[in-house]
Design an enzyme around this catalytic site. Structure first.
Site, short mmCIF file in Angstrom:
data_model
loop_
_atom_site.label_atom_id
_atom_site.label_comp_id
_atom_site.label_asym_id
_atom_site.label_seq_id
_atom_site.Cartn_x
_atom_site.Cartn_y
_atom_site.Cartn_z
N ASN A 6 0.86 -1.19 0.00
CA ASN A 6 0.00 0.00 0.00
C ASN A 6 0.90 1.25 0.00
O ASN A 6 1.73 1.42 0.89
CB ASN A 6 -0.90 -0.02 1.24
CG ASN A 6 -1.83 1.19 1.30
OD1 ASN A 6 -1.39 2.32 1.13
ND2 ASN A 6 -3.08 0.96 1.56
N HIS A 9 0.95 6.30 1.81
CA HIS A 9 1.79 7.22 2.58
C HIS A 9 2.76 8.02 1.69
O HIS A 9 3.20 9.09 2.07
CB HIS A 9 2.60 6.46 3.62
CG HIS A 9 1.81 6.08 4.84
ND1 HIS A 9 0.67 6.73 5.25
CD2 HIS A 9 2.01 5.10 5.76
CE1 HIS A 9 0.21 6.18 6.34
NE2 HIS A 9 1.00 5.18 6.68
N HIS A 42 -5.68 3.68 -1.82
CA HIS A 42 -7.03 4.01 -1.35
C HIS A 42 -7.39 5.38 -1.90
O HIS A 42 -6.79 6.39 -1.51
CB HIS A 42 -7.02 4.01 0.19
CG HIS A 42 -8.37 4.21 0.81
ND1 HIS A 42 -8.57 4.08 2.16
CD2 HIS A 42 -9.58 4.53 0.28
CE1 HIS A 42 -9.85 4.31 2.44
NE2 HIS A 42 -10.47 4.61 1.32
N ARG A 44 -9.56 8.04 -1.53
CA ARG A 44 -10.55 8.52 -0.56
C ARG A 44 -11.43 9.62 -1.14
O ARG A 44 -10.99 10.36 -2.02
CB ARG A 44 -9.84 9.06 0.69
CG ARG A 44 -9.34 7.97 1.61
CD ARG A 44 -8.67 8.59 2.83
NE ARG A 44 -8.43 7.57 3.83
CZ ARG A 44 -9.27 7.29 4.82
NH1 ARG A 44 -10.40 7.97 4.97
NH2 ARG A 44 -8.98 6.34 5.69
N ARG A 48 -7.20 12.80 0.33
CA ARG A 48 -6.13 13.29 1.22
C ARG A 48 -4.75 12.77 0.83
O ARG A 48 -3.75 13.34 1.21
CB ARG A 48 -6.44 12.96 2.68
CG ARG A 48 -6.33 11.49 3.00
CD ARG A 48 -6.41 11.24 4.48
NE ARG A 48 -7.77 11.42 4.99
CZ ARG A 48 -8.20 10.86 6.11
NH1 ARG A 48 -7.39 10.12 6.83
NH2 ARG A 48 -9.43 11.03 6.51
N GLU A 69 -8.58 0.37 -3.00
CA GLU A 69 -9.44 0.45 -1.81
C GLU A 69 -10.38 1.62 -1.99
O GLU A 69 -9.95 2.70 -2.43
CB GLU A 69 -8.61 0.68 -0.56
CG GLU A 69 -7.88 -0.52 -0.05
CD GLU A 69 -7.11 -0.18 1.22
OE1 GLU A 69 -7.46 0.78 1.92
OE2 GLU A 69 -6.13 -0.89 1.47
N THR A 100 -8.12 3.62 7.98
CA THR A 100 -9.33 2.80 8.09
C THR A 100 -9.32 2.09 9.44
O THR A 100 -8.36 1.40 9.77
CB THR A 100 -9.35 1.77 6.94
OG1 THR A 100 -9.07 2.45 5.73
CG2 THR A 100 -10.70 1.11 6.84
N GLU A 150 -11.03 -9.29 2.79
CA GLU A 150 -9.76 -8.92 3.42
C GLU A 150 -10.02 -8.86 4.91
O GLU A 150 -10.86 -8.08 5.38
CB GLU A 150 -9.24 -7.58 2.91
CG GLU A 150 -7.91 -7.23 3.62
CD GLU A 150 -7.26 -5.95 3.12
OE1 GLU A 150 -7.45 -5.58 1.94
OE2 GLU A 150 -6.56 -5.32 3.94
N HIS A 190 -3.60 -4.63 7.88
CA HIS A 190 -3.71 -3.52 8.83
C HIS A 190 -2.76 -3.75 10.00
O HIS A 190 -2.94 -4.67 10.78
CB HIS A 190 -5.12 -3.28 9.36
CG HIS A 190 -5.42 -1.81 9.39
ND1 HIS A 190 -4.95 -1.00 10.37
CD2 HIS A 190 -6.07 -1.01 8.51
CE1 HIS A 190 -5.31 0.26 10.10
NE2 HIS A 190 -5.99 0.28 8.98
N1 PXP Z 1 -5.81 -2.95 4.29
C1 PXP Z 1 -6.69 -1.92 4.35
C2 PXP Z 1 -8.10 -2.17 3.96
C3 PXP Z 1 -6.28 -0.64 4.75
O1 PXP Z 1 -7.15 0.37 4.80
C4 PXP Z 1 -4.91 -0.43 5.08
C5 PXP Z 1 -4.44 0.94 5.49
O2 PXP Z 1 -4.50 1.80 4.44
C6 PXP Z 1 -4.04 -1.53 4.99
C7 PXP Z 1 -4.50 -2.78 4.61
C8 PXP Z 1 -2.58 -1.39 5.31
O3 PXP Z 1 -2.43 -1.10 6.66
P1 PXP Z 1 -1.02 -0.64 7.21
O4 PXP Z 1 -0.72 0.68 6.57
O5 PXP Z 1 -1.24 -0.54 8.69
O6 PXP Z 1 -0.04 -1.70 6.82
#
Ligand code: PXP
Length: 237
Positions: A6, A9, A42, A44, A48, A69, A100, A150, A190
């Site tokens: 992901n 960031h 994602h 959004r 953001r 996402e 999330t 997921e 997550h």
């Molecule tokens: N899965 C989903 C659905 C998420 O919203 C996120 C965070 O954006 C992640 C996985 C990844 O989480 P993390 O950034 O804590 O690894």
């Protein structure tokens, strides 16, 4: 177990100065070269971090799999159908949250989710539902035609003791097994990081993990290529 990265960031950092650096698309391409199995972003409603331009360019340029996402809202569903990621992961979205915070309650939103899945399927997009690891949500996800779930691993990741971590891992193990029985593919994510992945990787029914924060944070120190390769080494043990 596949590993998807992901990169939200990276876009957060870019947007902090309103500039075009660092570019999430460049980072995605380097991550692919380092061996990730897919890229997750994602889009959004408040934009953001990731924006529509990022998703369109990723769609054109990446050669692995794009997992978008998104909230199950008209505006974003239309964009998804137009861009065509391989997978859309439906997540709950609240403007005030930092990230999330939990899974979708499938039972409470069953008709709306079912219609959204139909719309995405018509555009040849597979659909995943981000849910808590409980049996009712899993059964409901299969009933309304999801292809993937997921499993939210936030509680496992935030566990304060080994005992709590073990209990959560067992919940996830049972949830993943039930999902597999129903023919669903199983993703998880997550809060997974370079430490907790060592116990998490033992779960045989998890097809794919989606990791963002830990790997992007590590990349700030060692670079994206090395951060990705370190995680791949851990996942493959
Ligand atoms: N899965 C989903 C659905 C998420 O919203 C996120 C965070 O954006 C992640 C996985 C990844 O989480 P993390 O950034 O804590 O690894």
């Amino acid at each position: 177990m596949r590993f998807t990265l992901n990169i939200d960031h990276i876009a957060t950092l870019r947007n902090a100065r309103g500039s075009n650096q660092p570019d999430p698309v460049t980072v995605a391409l380097i991550a692919e070269q380092a061996g990730v199995d897919g890229i997750v972003v994602h889009l959004r409603e408040d934009r953001r971090h990731i924006n529509e331009r990022d998703v369109r360019l990723l769609r054109e340029l990446i050669t692995t799999k794009l997992n978008l996402e998104m909230a199950a809202v008209d505006e974003i569903v239309k964009i998804a159908c137009d861009i065509g990621p391989e997978l859309a992961t439906l997540v709950p979205e609240r403007r005030q949250e930092l990230t999330t915070e939990g899974g979708i309650n499938v039972l409470d939103n069953i008709l709306h989710l079912k219609n959204t899945i139909i719309e995405l399927h018509e555009a040849n997009i597979e659909v995943s539902l981000f849910i808590e690891p409980d049996i009712e949500n899993i059964n409901a996800s299969a009933e309304i035609g999801a292809d993937f779930i997921e499993l939210h691993t936030g509680v496992f990741s935030n566990a304060l003791s080994e005992e709590e971590q073990y209990d959560e891992l067992e919940k996830i193990r049972l949830a993943a097994r039930q999902a597999k029985k129903l023919g669903l593919s199983v993703n998880a994510g997550h809060g997974l990081d370079y430490q907790n992945i060592k116990v998490f990787r033992e779960l045989a029914d998890i097809d794919e993990v989606s990791i963002g924060h830990a790997v992007i944070a590590r990349a700030a120190i060692v670079g994206i290529d090395e951060a990705v390769k370190e995680m791949i080494r851990l996942i493959n043990n």
